[in-house]
Design an enzyme around this catalytic site. Sequence first.
Site, short mmCIF file in Angstrom:
data_model
loop_
_atom_site.label_atom_id
_atom_site.label_comp_id
_atom_site.label_asym_id
_atom_site.label_seq_id
_atom_site.Cartn_x
_atom_site.Cartn_y
_atom_site.Cartn_z
N ASP A 141 0.84 -1.19 0.00
CA ASP A 141 0.00 0.00 0.00
C ASP A 141 0.89 1.25 0.00
O ASP A 141 1.77 1.38 -0.84
CB ASP A 141 -0.96 -0.09 1.21
CG ASP A 141 -1.95 1.04 1.34
OD1 ASP A 141 -2.99 1.00 0.65
OD2 ASP A 141 -1.69 1.97 2.13
N HIS B 199 -7.32 -6.39 -0.69
CA HIS B 199 -6.25 -5.42 -0.52
C HIS B 199 -5.20 -5.83 0.51
O HIS B 199 -4.03 -5.53 0.36
CB HIS B 199 -6.86 -4.07 -0.10
CG HIS B 199 -5.85 -2.99 0.09
ND1 HIS B 199 -5.10 -2.49 -0.96
CD2 HIS B 199 -5.44 -2.32 1.20
CE1 HIS B 199 -4.28 -1.54 -0.50
NE2 HIS B 199 -4.46 -1.43 0.80
#
Length: 310
Positions: A106, A288
């Site tokens: 991320d 994610h």
Amino acid sequence: MTSHFPEPTMIAVNGVELEVFEAGRENAGRPIVLCHGWPEHAFSWRHQIPALVAAGYHVIVPNQRGYGNSSRPAEVTDYDIEKLSGDLVGLLDHYGYEDATFVGHDWGAFVVWGLTLLHPKRVNRVINLSLPYQERGERPWIEVMEEFLGGDFYFVHFNRQPGVADAVFDENTDRFLRNLYRKNLPPAEPGPGMAMIDLARAGTPLGEPVMSDDELAVLVAAFESSGFTGGVNWYRNLDRNWHLLVDVEPVINQPTLMIYGERDTIAKSPNLAEFVPNVEVVDLDCGHWIQEEMPEETNRAILKWLGDTA
């Protein structure tokens, strides 16, 4: 922390103090640095640390500035890519390493990409999860996002309405993190309003939890102590970073592993190999939170690639 997670050490680097979790010191000489994203914590790498130590690596996992017990400078500009990458260079200097393999997820991936551009001699290999290399286009990133995604898109909102979202997250820390760390989410059309604020206030989480209640409690306690502003300030430097990178050679030549989650909302890069020519891509069937959703598969992919590129 849980009983198997390393104890932290406070290390002074680059004008701040970082809370660093270290394992495998007996493997000195083979450093690998794991860089978390938002809103994460060094604890997000708990599944990778033992596997990397067993494979012979000296594992260094900082809470980056703004997170955990690391320093949280007050100025927004103290969270730009030069400062964040400078912290990682400082960690290498502290441990006496000329270079290391860097792993990012991320926002941590964004920092690892930036570190590799700004300090290429300090990075020998790159492993990034979720966020591919972001091409520096002709216009600043937030400006483009605002035009195409609107003022309620959370990147834009963080920049145009400073402090608003941070306060909502701080008021709803447990609920926000519980609602955010989910997997196998049902498909849904994006609605009006600022999605992250709505998520922080939502009464019922969707999908399935990514982590146990005990694991989630580690993150909740950390953010109840630190607040969210330091981490959100990373977003508030995107356009500043665009300007800082104007004269930097944009191609990354280090051997690179890019791991995508097939169900991640972050789009894959259509031209990744143009900017990262020595890249290998792995796709995992997850969302994610890749290294937490599929820890064993993530470890296998990382360790195989590290062995192949040794």
